[in-house]
Design a protein around this motif. Structure first.
Motif, PDB file in Angstrom:
ATOM      1  N   LEU A   1       0.742  -1.463  -0.038  1.00 11.49           N
ATOM      2  CA  LEU A   1       0.046  -0.011  -0.235  1.00 11.49           C
ATOM      3  C   LEU A   1       0.866   1.262  -0.118  1.00 11.49           C
ATOM      4  CD1 LEU A   1      -2.957  -0.657   2.635  1.00 11.49           C
ATOM      5  CD2 LEU A   1      -3.218  -0.243  -0.044  1.00 11.49           C
ATOM      6  N   SER A   2       1.928   1.200   0.820  1.00 11.59           N
ATOM      7  CA  SER A   2       2.715   2.444   1.109  1.00 11.59           C
ATOM      8  C   SER A   2       3.463   2.678  -0.350  1.00 11.59           C
ATOM      9  CB  SER A   2       3.834   2.106   2.014  1.00 11.59           C
ATOM     10  OG  SER A   2       4.686   3.127   2.174  1.00 11.59           O
ATOM     11  N   ILE A   3       3.874   1.670  -1.018  1.00  8.09           N
ATOM     12  CA  ILE A   3       4.640   1.923  -2.437  1.00  8.09           C
ATOM     13  C   ILE A   3       3.740   2.364  -3.367  1.00  8.09           C
ATOM     14  CG2 ILE A   3       5.557   0.803  -4.427  1.00  8.09           C
ATOM     15  CD1 ILE A   3       6.759  -1.159  -2.193  1.00  8.09           C
ATOM     16  N   VAL A   4       2.256   1.701  -3.299  1.00 12.52           N
ATOM     17  CA  VAL A   4       1.466   2.280  -4.360  1.00 12.52           C
ATOM     18  C   VAL A   4       0.997   3.690  -4.051  1.00 12.52           C
ATOM     19  CG1 VAL A   4      -0.846   1.993  -5.212  1.00 12.52           C
ATOM     20  CG2 VAL A   4       0.280   0.129  -4.879  1.00 12.52           C
TER      21      VAL A   4
ATOM     22  N   GLY B   1       2.708   6.041  -2.798  1.00 17.23           N
ATOM     23  CA  GLY B   1       3.903   6.934  -3.212  1.00 17.23           C
ATOM     24  C   GLY B   1       3.944   6.940  -4.794  1.00 17.23           C
ATOM     25  N   MET B   2       3.590   5.984  -5.402  1.00 16.97           N
ATOM     26  CA  MET B   2       3.546   6.109  -6.891  1.00 16.97           C
ATOM     27  C   MET B   2       2.346   6.794  -7.549  1.00 16.97           C
ATOM     28  SD  MET B   2       4.563   2.008  -7.798  1.00 16.97           S
ATOM     29  CE  MET B   2       4.965   2.294  -9.473  1.00 16.97           C
ATOM     30  N   MET B   3       1.317   7.181  -6.572  1.00 19.18           N
ATOM     31  CA  MET B   3       0.116   8.033  -7.066  1.00 19.18           C
ATOM     32  C   MET B   3       0.446   9.221  -7.089  1.00 19.18           C
ATOM     33  SD  MET B   3      -2.795   5.719  -5.183  1.00 19.18           S
ATOM     34  CE  MET B   3      -4.365   6.466  -5.630  1.00 19.18           C
ATOM     35  N   SER B   4       1.505   9.890  -6.552  1.00 16.74           N
ATOM     36  CA  SER B   4       1.709  11.291  -6.673  1.00 16.74           C
ATOM     37  C   SER B   4       2.544  11.965  -7.771  1.00 16.74           C
ATOM     38  CB  SER B   4       2.549  11.646  -5.108  1.00 16.74           C
ATOM     39  OG  SER B   4       3.746  10.785  -5.298  1.00 16.74           O
ATOM     40  N   GLY B   5       2.995  10.987  -8.665  1.00 20.59           N
ATOM     41  CA  GLY B   5       3.628  11.787  -9.624  1.00 20.59           C
ATOM     42  C   GLY B   5       3.188  10.967 -10.886  1.00 20.59           C
ATOM     43  N   GLU B   6       3.703  11.330 -12.164  1.00 19.77           N
ATOM     44  CA  GLU B   6       3.595  10.768 -13.384  1.00 19.77           C
ATOM     45  C   GLU B   6       4.395   9.678 -13.622  1.00 19.77           C
ATOM     46  OE1 GLU B   6       3.675  12.041 -18.068  1.00 19.77           O
ATOM     47  OE2 GLU B   6       2.878  13.630 -16.633  1.00 19.77           O
ATOM     48  N   LEU B   7       3.975   8.350 -13.845  1.00 18.42           N
ATOM     49  CA  LEU B   7       4.583   7.014 -13.972  1.00 18.42           C
ATOM     50  C   LEU B   7       5.147   6.924 -15.451  1.00 18.42           C
ATOM     51  CD1 LEU B   7       2.363   5.054 -11.794  1.00 18.42           C
ATOM     52  CD2 LEU B   7       4.505   6.038 -11.079  1.00 18.42           C
ATOM     53  N   THR B   8       6.262   6.291 -15.459  1.00 20.39           N
ATOM     54  CA  THR B   8       6.655   5.857 -16.755  1.00 20.39           C
ATOM     55  C   THR B   8       6.073   4.597 -17.102  1.00 20.39           C
ATOM     56  OG1 THR B   8       8.371   4.225 -15.747  1.00 20.39           O
ATOM     57  CG2 THR B   8       9.300   6.497 -16.201  1.00 20.39           C
ATOM     58  N   GLU B   9       6.046   3.962 -18.038  1.00 24.13           N
ATOM     59  CA  GLU B   9       5.450   2.679 -18.759  1.00 24.13           C
ATOM     60  C   GLU B   9       5.716   1.440 -17.891  1.00 24.13           C
ATOM     61  OE1 GLU B   9       4.980  -0.240 -22.598  1.00 24.13           O
ATOM     62  OE2 GLU B   9       5.731   1.804 -22.839  1.00 24.13           O
ATOM     63  N   ALA B  10       7.088   1.428 -17.488  1.00 22.46           N
ATOM     64  CA  ALA B  10       7.454   0.339 -16.694  1.00 22.46           C
ATOM     65  C   ALA B  10       6.941   0.779 -15.046  1.00 22.46           C
ATOM     66  CB  ALA B  10       9.044   0.328 -16.354  1.00 22.46           C
ATOM     67  N   GLU B  11       6.989   1.772 -14.629  1.00 18.96           N
ATOM     68  CA  GLU B  11       6.274   2.089 -13.475  1.00 18.96           C
ATOM     69  C   GLU B  11       4.862   1.735 -13.324  1.00 18.96           C
ATOM     70  OE1 GLU B  11       9.382   5.530 -11.775  1.00 18.96           O
ATOM     71  OE2 GLU B  11       7.657   6.029 -13.161  1.00 18.96           O
TER      72      GLU B  11
ATOM     73  N   MET C   1       3.475  -0.603 -14.911  1.00 14.19           N
ATOM     74  CA  MET C   1       3.237  -1.966 -15.274  1.00 14.19           C
ATOM     75  C   MET C   1       3.503  -2.488 -13.899  1.00 14.19           C
ATOM     76  SD  MET C   1       5.173  -2.886 -18.760  1.00 14.19           S
ATOM     77  CE  MET C   1       5.510  -4.539 -18.418  1.00 14.19           C
ATOM     78  N   LEU C   2       4.281  -1.795 -12.887  1.00 12.03           N
ATOM     79  CA  LEU C   2       4.588  -2.410 -11.475  1.00 12.03           C
ATOM     80  C   LEU C   2       3.472  -2.049 -10.777  1.00 12.03           C
ATOM     81  CD1 LEU C   2       6.503  -3.466  -9.114  1.00 12.03           C
ATOM     82  CD2 LEU C   2       7.363  -1.300  -9.031  1.00 12.03           C
ATOM     83  N   PHE C   3       3.154  -0.605 -10.902  1.00 10.99           N
ATOM     84  CA  PHE C   3       1.792  -0.221 -10.233  1.00 10.99           C
ATOM     85  C   PHE C   3       0.585  -1.128 -10.370  1.00 10.99           C
ATOM     86  CE2 PHE C   3      -2.161   2.307 -10.145  1.00 10.99           C
ATOM     87  CZ  PHE C   3      -1.788   2.860  -8.723  1.00 10.99           C
ATOM     88  N   ASP C   4       0.482  -1.573 -11.584  1.00 11.48           N
ATOM     89  CA  ASP C   4      -0.934  -2.496 -12.126  1.00 11.48           C
ATOM     90  C   ASP C   4      -0.595  -3.735 -11.222  1.00 11.48           C
ATOM     91  OD1 ASP C   4      -1.943  -0.379 -13.599  1.00 11.48           O
ATOM     92  OD2 ASP C   4      -1.518  -1.146 -15.359  1.00 11.48           O
ATOM     93  N   LEU C   5       0.482  -4.252 -11.177  1.00 10.82           N
ATOM     94  CA  LEU C   5       0.718  -5.615 -10.751  1.00 10.82           C
ATOM     95  C   LEU C   5       0.712  -5.391  -9.039  1.00 10.82           C
ATOM     96  CD1 LEU C   5       1.776  -8.306 -10.500  1.00 10.82           C
ATOM     97  CD2 LEU C   5       4.226  -7.365 -10.347  1.00 10.82           C
ATOM     98  N   LEU C   6       1.010  -4.371  -8.453  1.00 10.42           N
ATOM     99  CA  LEU C   6       1.055  -4.262  -7.198  1.00 10.42           C
ATOM    100  C   LEU C   6      -0.327  -3.883  -6.576  1.00 10.42           C
ATOM    101  CD1 LEU C   6       4.036  -1.756  -6.096  1.00 10.42           C
ATOM    102  CD2 LEU C   6       3.569  -4.260  -5.495  1.00 10.42           C
ATOM    103  N   VAL C   7      -1.214  -3.414  -7.405  1.00  8.56           N
ATOM    104  CA  VAL C   7      -2.755  -3.056  -7.212  1.00  8.56           C
ATOM    105  C   VAL C   7      -3.292  -4.366  -7.399  1.00  8.56           C
ATOM    106  CG1 VAL C   7      -4.907  -2.210  -8.043  1.00  8.56           C
ATOM    107  CG2 VAL C   7      -2.835  -0.646  -7.867  1.00  8.56           C
ATOM    108  N   PHE C   8      -2.883  -5.088  -8.270  1.00  4.77           N
ATOM    109  CA  PHE C   8      -3.778  -6.520  -8.304  1.00  4.77           C
ATOM    110  C   PHE C   8      -3.369  -7.185  -7.131  1.00  4.77           C
ATOM    111  CE2 PHE C   8      -3.201 -11.173  -9.658  1.00  4.77           C
ATOM    112  CZ  PHE C   8      -4.358 -11.360  -9.909  1.00  4.77           C
ATOM    113  N   LEU C   9      -2.121  -7.276  -6.731  1.00  8.92           N
ATOM    114  CA  LEU C   9      -1.768  -7.993  -5.585  1.00  8.92           C
ATOM    115  C   LEU C   9      -2.449  -7.553  -4.184  1.00  8.92           C
ATOM    116  CD1 LEU C   9       2.148  -8.584  -6.110  1.00  8.92           C
ATOM    117  CD2 LEU C   9       0.391 -10.292  -6.237  1.00  8.92           C
ATOM    118  N   ILE C  10      -2.563  -6.367  -4.201  1.00 13.43           N
ATOM    119  CA  ILE C  10      -3.449  -5.623  -2.936  1.00 13.43           C
ATOM    120  C   ILE C  10      -4.849  -6.212  -3.030  1.00 13.43           C
ATOM    121  CG2 ILE C  10      -4.206  -3.659  -2.194  1.00 13.43           C
ATOM    122  CD1 ILE C  10      -1.269  -2.295  -2.891  1.00 13.43           C
ATOM    123  N   GLU C  11      -5.356  -6.027  -4.105  1.00  9.57           N
ATOM    124  CA  GLU C  11      -6.912  -6.406  -4.150  1.00  9.57           C
ATOM    125  C   GLU C  11      -7.041  -7.988  -4.079  1.00  9.57           C
ATOM    126  OE1 GLU C  11      -7.960  -5.055  -8.313  1.00  9.57           O
ATOM    127  OE2 GLU C  11      -8.256  -3.277  -7.521  1.00  9.57           O
TER     128      GLU C  11
END
Length: 149
Positions: A42-45, A47-57, A59-69
């Protein structure tokens, strides 16, 4: 920030941004099994929500959200909505008084019984409820199924 390098006579674009493999190595995402792992993800996600993400970021964001859900579905399951909960929520949200529903149900007594979960509703009543609330808020797309029918 793109840079280029010369390789075999060609200019090849390179990036100082981490690629997806680098991010996977850095964060090592995995199936979440503990509350501590859940909080870390949750903390990582967040943190990632506060800025513009690269394509790689992304992809990681989507994976983490899936794992959280997935973790939340197993550890914090949401109960199926009931007619009573749906009615209470919508009536509160749109400031609908029981008297407003008399036209659909026939009497204030029937409205009270339905709102209290003491009586079932018919499919046509469910359709009328969906229409009423959809008319109150055009952004809604309720159907009779939202009222259990």
């Amino acid at each position: 920030m793109l840079n280029t390098i010369r390789k075999g006579g060609k200019m090849i674009p390179t990036s100082s941004e981490k690629n997806y493999a680098d991010l996977l190595i850095q964060y090592q995402p995995k199936l979440i099994k503990t509350e501590a792992e859940y909080q870390r993800a949750l903390s990582i996600v967040e943190g990632m929500m506060s800025g513009e993400l690269t394509e790689a970021e992304t992809m990681l964001f989507d994976l983490l959200v899936f794992l959280i859900e997935t973790y939340e579905a197993q550890h914090y399951p949401m109960g199926k909505s009931t007619l009573v909960a749906t009615m209470e929520s919508l009536m509160h949200e749109f400031d609908v008084q029981p008297a407003t529903l008399v036209e659909i149900f026939g009497s204030l007594e029937l409205v009270r019984e339905i709102v209290n979960g003491e009586r079932e509703i018919s499919k046509s009543q469910a359709e009328s409820l969906a229409k009423l609330f959809n008319d109150l808020s055009p952004g809604l797309s309720l159907t009779a199924k939202d009222f259990g029918k």
